[in-house]
Motif scaffolding. Sequence first.
Motif, mmCIF file in Angstrom:
data_model
loop_
_atom_site.group_PDB
_atom_site.id
_atom_site.type_symbol
_atom_site.label_atom_id
_atom_site.label_comp_id
_atom_site.label_asym_id
_atom_site.label_seq_id
_atom_site.Cartn_x
_atom_site.Cartn_y
_atom_site.Cartn_z
ATOM 1 N N TRP A 196 14.673 -1.934 -8.782
ATOM 2 C CA TRP A 196 14.385 -0.503 -8.895
ATOM 3 C C TRP A 196 14.767 0.033 -10.258
ATOM 4 C CZ3 TRP A 196 14.301 3.738 -4.824
ATOM 5 C CH2 TRP A 196 13.406 3.389 -3.813
ATOM 6 N N TRP A 197 14.016 1.011 -10.692
ATOM 7 C CA TRP A 197 14.298 1.684 -11.970
ATOM 8 C C TRP A 197 15.177 2.904 -11.762
ATOM 9 C CZ3 TRP A 197 12.950 0.010 -16.766
ATOM 10 C CH2 TRP A 197 12.049 -1.052 -16.813
ATOM 11 N N TYR A 253 2.458 5.029 0.257
ATOM 12 C CA TYR A 253 2.408 6.186 1.157
ATOM 13 C C TYR A 253 1.754 7.364 0.463
ATOM 14 C CZ TYR A 253 5.732 4.160 4.503
ATOM 15 O OH TYR A 253 6.349 3.373 5.433
ATOM 16 N N HIS A 272 4.491 7.627 -8.597
ATOM 17 C CA HIS A 272 5.573 7.681 -9.587
ATOM 18 C C HIS A 272 5.726 6.318 -10.263
ATOM 19 C CE1 HIS A 272 8.001 5.514 -6.709
ATOM 20 N NE2 HIS A 272 7.829 6.460 -5.813
ATOM 21 N N ILE A 304 0.891 -1.170 0.000
ATOM 22 C CA ILE A 304 0.000 0.000 0.000
ATOM 23 C C ILE A 304 0.923 1.213 0.000
ATOM 24 C CG2 ILE A 304 -2.116 -0.990 0.887
ATOM 25 C CD1 ILE A 304 -1.179 -0.159 3.709
ATOM 26 N N GLY A 339 7.702 3.868 -9.909
ATOM 27 C CA GLY A 339 7.900 2.706 -9.024
ATOM 28 C C GLY A 339 6.564 2.108 -8.610
ATOM 29 N N HIS A 340 5.628 2.989 -8.271
ATOM 30 C CA HIS A 340 4.292 2.502 -7.883
ATOM 31 C C HIS A 340 3.622 1.811 -9.072
ATOM 32 C CE1 HIS A 340 4.742 6.202 -5.207
ATOM 33 N NE2 HIS A 340 4.801 5.178 -4.370
ATOM 34 N N ASP A 390 -1.285 3.689 2.203
ATOM 35 C CA ASP A 390 -0.735 3.637 3.557
ATOM 36 C C ASP A 390 -0.749 5.078 4.052
ATOM 37 O OD1 ASP A 390 0.782 3.147 5.798
ATOM 38 O OD2 ASP A 390 2.496 2.281 4.722
ATOM 39 N N GLY A 401 8.754 -3.939 -3.482
ATOM 40 C CA GLY A 401 10.052 -3.499 -3.987
ATOM 41 C C GLY A 401 11.139 -4.008 -3.050
ATOM 42 N N ASP A 450 13.365 -2.605 -1.464
ATOM 43 C CA ASP A 450 13.631 -1.786 -0.278
ATOM 44 C C ASP A 450 12.737 -2.137 0.902
ATOM 45 O OD1 ASP A 450 11.617 -0.849 -2.075
ATOM 46 O OD2 ASP A 450 11.413 0.961 -0.858
HETATM 47 O O1 ME8 Z 1 7.046 1.515 0.963
HETATM 48 N N1 ME8 Z 1 11.732 1.622 -8.993
HETATM 49 O O2 ME8 Z 1 5.300 2.743 0.179
HETATM 50 P P1 ME8 Z 1 6.028 3.616 -0.942
HETATM 51 C C1 ME8 Z 1 10.915 0.601 -8.653
HETATM 52 N N2 ME8 Z 1 3.906 2.294 2.355
HETATM 53 N N3 ME8 Z 1 10.129 0.614 -7.567
HETATM 54 C C2 ME8 Z 1 10.153 1.696 -6.776
HETATM 55 C C3 ME8 Z 1 10.965 2.814 -7.059
HETATM 56 C C4 ME8 Z 1 11.781 2.746 -8.234
HETATM 57 N N4 ME8 Z 1 12.587 3.729 -8.588
HETATM 58 N N5 ME8 Z 1 10.767 3.732 -6.077
HETATM 59 C C5 ME8 Z 1 9.865 3.198 -5.221
HETATM 60 C C6 ME8 Z 1 5.911 1.922 1.056
HETATM 61 N N6 ME8 Z 1 9.499 1.986 -5.630
HETATM 62 C C7 ME8 Z 1 5.002 1.436 2.162
HETATM 63 C C8 ME8 Z 1 4.559 0.023 1.871
HETATM 64 S S1 ME8 Z 1 3.178 -2.197 2.429
HETATM 65 C C9 ME8 Z 1 2.442 -2.835 3.779
HETATM 66 C C10 ME8 Z 1 3.686 -0.611 2.905
HETATM 67 C C11 ME8 Z 1 8.561 1.057 -4.990
HETATM 68 O O3 ME8 Z 1 4.931 4.461 -1.484
HETATM 69 C C12 ME8 Z 1 9.083 0.567 -3.663
HETATM 70 O O4 ME8 Z 1 10.026 -0.425 -3.857
HETATM 71 O O5 ME8 Z 1 7.209 4.307 -0.402
HETATM 72 C C13 ME8 Z 1 7.830 0.053 -2.989
HETATM 73 O O6 ME8 Z 1 7.601 -1.296 -3.275
HETATM 74 C C14 ME8 Z 1 6.712 0.860 -3.628
HETATM 75 O O7 ME8 Z 1 7.330 1.664 -4.646
HETATM 76 C C15 ME8 Z 1 5.895 1.666 -2.656
HETATM 77 O O8 ME8 Z 1 6.616 2.601 -1.997
#
Ligand code: ME8
Length: 506
Positions: free
Chosen positions: A288-289, A13, A19, A11, A21-22, A50, A257, A259
């Motif tokens: 990650w990208w 943030y 972006h 979920i 990644g999401h 979240d 992801g 991280d």
């Molecule tokens: O981590 N390339 O939320 P989030 C690929 N709320 N994936 C990427 C990225 C990139 N450059 N940057 C970010 C959270 N992500 C928590 C999760 S779950 C119970 C709670 C991916 O909004 C990152 O790896 O910060 C993650 O999986 C997702 O974006 C959400 O990140």
Amino acid sequence: MDKNYYITTPIYYVNDKPHIGHAYTSIACDVLARFKRLDGYSVKFLTGTDEHGQKVEKAAKSQNKSPLEYANFISKDFNTLTKTLNLSNDDFIRTTEKRHILAAQSLWGKLYENKHIYLDKYAGWYALRDEAFYSEKEIINGKAPSGADVSWVEEESYFFDLSKWQDKLLEFYDKNPNFILPKSRMNEVKSFVKGGLRDLSVSRTSFEWGVKVPNNHKHIMYVWLDALTNYLSAIGYPDTLENEYVNFWPADIHMVGKDILRFHAVYWPAFLMAAELPLPKRIFAHGWWTNEGKKISKSEGNVIDPLEIISSYGLDQIRYFLLREVPFGSDGDFSKTALLARINGDLSNDLGNLCQRVISMIYKNCNGSIPSKCEKLNDRDIIFCNKSIVLYEKVKNEIDQQSFHEAIKLIWTFISDANKYVDEQAPWKLRKTDEKRMNDVLWILADTIRKIAIIVQPFMPDSSTKILDQLSIDISERDFSYLDSKHVIKTNKINSPSPIFPRIEE
Ligand code: ME8
């Protein structure tokens, strides 16, 4: 065989806009969800936002909004993104919803009742960006291992007895070698756990935006314990007799992801074991990208807006690129040159061209209808057609390991075989010399395109729909059961085709 499938995205943030990644995580989950539905599974695909924690509280303050106002505002963007990405999610959970707060407090209650939570004092480092606690030995040059800034925190806190779960976790990983994929990530997690686990602070008192700890409202739940519970709240927990819970727990896969692997592969299983609940079957950590070779960050100003690239290049084109370009699980680079090469090569030249030339030939030369079934295949036809029969099983096998890129490669190797078959058989020449054979070849090719379009549906739902529509395939005959040898294309009337993947010149 269990034909239920529960898949979740993290979920997201609500401290900032969505972006790339999401979009990446969500698209991968959508492909899996669609694939399983077409394969006869009853699927629950969950995503959401979240919304608690210090990070969101801070972002709201900076915009002069209350945390809830701000969360409402950004959560809407994530909800809109599900539509823009054509996600087939069955639910969208927000951690500010009643059903979630009830579930989070119930899980807390269970952990407390089982004596895995105790009150003490936390003194250590906290990284707001990661919403994570770090020990002294993890700090590198004054920063968290992720590079995030840390600040020193000292406050009364409840702790979860994580240190007691080390052996049980290691035992679980050994018994379930595919619990964490890719395999290299399993090794990372194991060595982290073997390095020793400290009890985890699971409540905060220095700010207010969160789920209140039952029976001690001075404390709010640590945002990760709160957030992880979303996977249960969405299926009716704490009511474990509820249909959705019965059908869908344990989850088949939590996609995350790299991280946030530790939270899902160490903390979450420990919380669940402590609450005597079954553990999810798999955690898959993707890479990650970067953007044109550079780390993506707001301060660099190179964040990729999914809405922008989709409006420039097309949704299915982006869905395809993200899953084809990089082995799922590895890091990858988003570059315009690579994107255009995929669009103009794989999509326009290979798949687009195959459909365009075959369907136009049928439209022009077979009175606008699919010719009747070829009853006598020659040796060359048999070799070619046999490839399509094994394709589905092979693709399924890759999808079951979340090797999206391998699955796509298999399909595109077959598309290239089909293009070779067209060139070799040259139906345009047969028109003058052997019309019967031309009809047979075009029938074989039409049926091949039908199968390709069916199997491409999870990756590119809109484009494959257009192809299946051009062939007038009935809506009810598009699932994977129609890929077996009993089902073939019918002598449908078809429409004049229009190109599905126009070339993009930059
Ligand atoms: O981590 N390339 O939320 P989030 C690929 N709320 N994936 C990427 C990225 C990139 N450059 N940057 C970010 C959270 N992500 C928590 C999760 S779950 C119970 C709670 C991916 O909004 C990152 O790896 O910060 C993650 O999986 C997702 O974006 C959400 O990140």
